[in-house]
Enzyme design. Structure first.
Site, short mmCIF file in Angstrom:
data_model
loop_
_atom_site.label_atom_id
_atom_site.label_comp_id
_atom_site.label_asym_id
_atom_site.label_seq_id
_atom_site.Cartn_x
_atom_site.Cartn_y
_atom_site.Cartn_z
N GLY A 1 -5.47 7.82 5.40
CA GLY A 1 -4.59 8.61 6.15
C GLY A 1 -3.19 8.94 5.26
NE ARG B 1 -5.85 7.84 10.84
CZ ARG B 1 -5.30 6.81 10.04
NH1 ARG B 1 -5.82 6.67 8.94
NH2 ARG B 1 -3.88 6.95 10.28
CG ASP C 1 0.20 -0.05 9.43
OD1 ASP C 1 -0.12 0.75 10.31
OD2 ASP C 1 0.54 0.22 8.34
NE ARG D 1 -5.33 -0.23 13.06
CZ ARG D 1 -4.44 0.05 11.91
NH1 ARG D 1 -3.15 0.21 12.11
NH2 ARG D 1 -5.04 0.05 10.68
CD GLN E 1 0.08 8.08 7.18
OE1 GLN E 1 -0.34 9.07 7.64
NE2 GLN E 1 -0.33 7.05 7.15
CE LYS F 1 -2.89 0.68 3.57
NZ LYS F 1 -2.66 1.81 4.31
CB SER F 2 3.85 2.29 2.07
OG SER F 2 3.34 2.29 3.24
NE ARG G 1 5.85 6.64 0.88
CZ ARG G 1 5.27 6.24 1.81
NH1 ARG G 1 4.00 5.70 1.67
NH2 ARG G 1 5.50 6.88 3.04
CE LYS H 1 -0.46 4.09 12.93
NZ LYS H 1 0.26 5.06 11.68
#
Ligand code: S3P
Length: 437
Positions: free
Chosen positions: A95, A123, A320, A351, A170, A23-24, A28, A347
């Site tokens: 986020g 958030r 995560d 969490r 982030q 995902k990250s 990008r 998050k």
């Protein structure tokens, strides 16, 4: 639409599988390709809701994106080449998408409006807004910097030097993305290393970026307004998604699985280190490198786990993964103590509370403090109750894994959010022997 799930006790899990793209890296790849001049090609992109929201936001700012049979093609507009979006940039649950795109927009001389779903609008955004203002951008937000918000991009951005007060990839990435269209050198200092996908991919694209390491600390300097050409990007599998299958294999007796082609960036594998310390039969095979990112096939076999203490210093490299580590801990012998968890409270859900509540209603012994969690493992996990996911994909998937080893089925009140990061999760788990409905 709400999608309840029921996860039942599973027989052994086995198979050789792949998980969707990281995902990250996917966020990008889209964003950096948009800043190149010409057409980049991305394969293995995570086609989840979070990433698609980033693609749509870029499209609203004039980037042409289309998907062919084998790849995503991005017609980059060059550094600083985005145009004013004529609609709200709706970022859904993401986020990462929001903070990264706020960074990019902060140094484009137009105004953009951001919003998101009921989880995202709670958030904290000030952590990104504070440094982005120093470039000359202005923000109009709800109270306490919450979404929806407007970014009034700096017309003449000024380079900054900023030390991150929270360990956040982030925020670091938002600053580096703002720096792309800023003349001169922008420096970000992080005392604790966080995932460095932005730095690695910026280097791969040919941006002028330099990283100085000083013990654990890093000083990252980017010289802005470079013109760079397009690239081919191959996105490896997501270690945070692989984690659910790895833990399932470790705790369901008789299991043995291999997950091929997973990103094992050193700042992402704290969970795997922790599981190995707990006695997990876990191996990285076939280790290789692509565009600066380390990749491996992960082999996991059923293991007798023993509780341990997970140090606070490891938190950024597994931030995560605490929900799924807590499920492994529920099956381990003795106590697992997880420290330095304050960031878990901000998050997709709080969490810390969501994990503790979910394990408690499932009949487990858990102790939560403001920033730590202690889970006492047990041979028998009663289960049989409904878990509130609080719009959090990782809570949903973690408790689906718990259901695979609990006495009675575990119900997940809403599994719809799983699509934000791991489309096809249920089918993939069932394909290796799970029983989720
Ligand atoms: C991410 C960084 C982490 C992580 C998130 C993805 C990223 O957030 O929790 O899922 O891609 O940079 P923080 O930067 O808030 O720690």
């Amino acid at each position: 639409m709400i999608k309840p799930l029921i996860s039942r006790r599973a027989g052994k899990l086995s198979g050789e599988i792949t998980v969707p793209g990281d995902k990250s890296i996917s966020h990008r790849a889209l964003i950096l390709a948009s800043q190149a001049v010409g057409q980049s090609e991305i394969t293995g992109l995570l086609e989840s809701e979070d990433v698609i929201h980033t693609a749509k936001a870029l499209e609203l700012m004039g980037v042409e994106i289309h998907k062919t049979k084998d790849a995503w093609r991005i017609d980059g507009v060059g550094t600083g080449g985005l145009s004013e979006p004529d609609d709200i940039l709706y970022m859904g649950n993401s986020g990462t998408g929001t903070r990264l795109m706020m960074g990019l927009c902060a140094t484009h001389g137009f105004t953009s409006f951001f919003s998101g779903d009921k989880s995202l609008i709670k958030r904290p955004m000030l952590r990104a807004i504070t440094p982005l203002k120093k470039f000359g951008a202005e923000f109009i937000t709800r109270e306490k910097g919450l979404l929806p918000l407007a970014v009034i991009g700096a017309k003449n951005p000024m380079p900054i030097s900023y030390e991150l007060p929270v360990a956040s990839a982030q925020v670091k990435s938002a600053i580096l993305l703002a720096a792309l269209n800023t003349p001169g050198k922008t420096t970000v200092i992080e005392k604790t290393p966080t995932r460095d996908h932005s730095e690695l991919m910026m280097k791969y694209f040919g941006f002028d970026i330099e990283v100085k390491k000083n013990g654990g600390a890093r000083e990252i300097t980017l010289t802005g307004q470079a013109e760079i050409g397009p690239k081919k990007v191959v996105v490896p599998g997501d270690p945070s998604s692989a984690a659910f299958l790895v833990v399932a294999a470790l705790i369901v007796p008789g299991s043995e699985i291999i997950i091929k082609n997973v990103c094992i960036n050193p700042e992402r594998i704290g969970l795997y280190t922790s599981l190995q310390e707990m006695g997990a039969k876990l191996e990285f095979l076939n280790t290789r490198e692509n565009a600066g990112e380390k990749i491996a096939d992960i082999a996991a076999r059923y293991s007798e786990l023993t509780g341990t203490e997970i140090p606070a210093a490891r938190a950024p490299s597994m931030i995560d993964e605490y929900p799924i580590l807590s499920i492994a801990a529920a099956r381990a012998n003795g106590k697992t103590i997880m420290l330095g968890l304050e960031e878990l409270r901000v998050k997709e859900s709080d969490r810390l509370t969501a994990i503790a509540e979910g394990l408690k209603v499932s009949g487990m012994e858990v102790m939560a403090s403001e920033n730590s969690l202690t889970v006492t493992g047990a041979k028998n996990i009663p289960g049989g109750k409904t878990i509130e996911t609080h719009m959090d994909h990782r809570i949903a998937m973690s408790f689906a894994v718990l259901g695979m080893v609990s006495e009675k089925p575990v119900t997940i009140n809403d599994g719809a959010m799983i699509d934000t990061s791991f489309p096809g999760f249920v089918e993939l788990v069932n394909g290796v022997g799970g029983n989720i409905e």
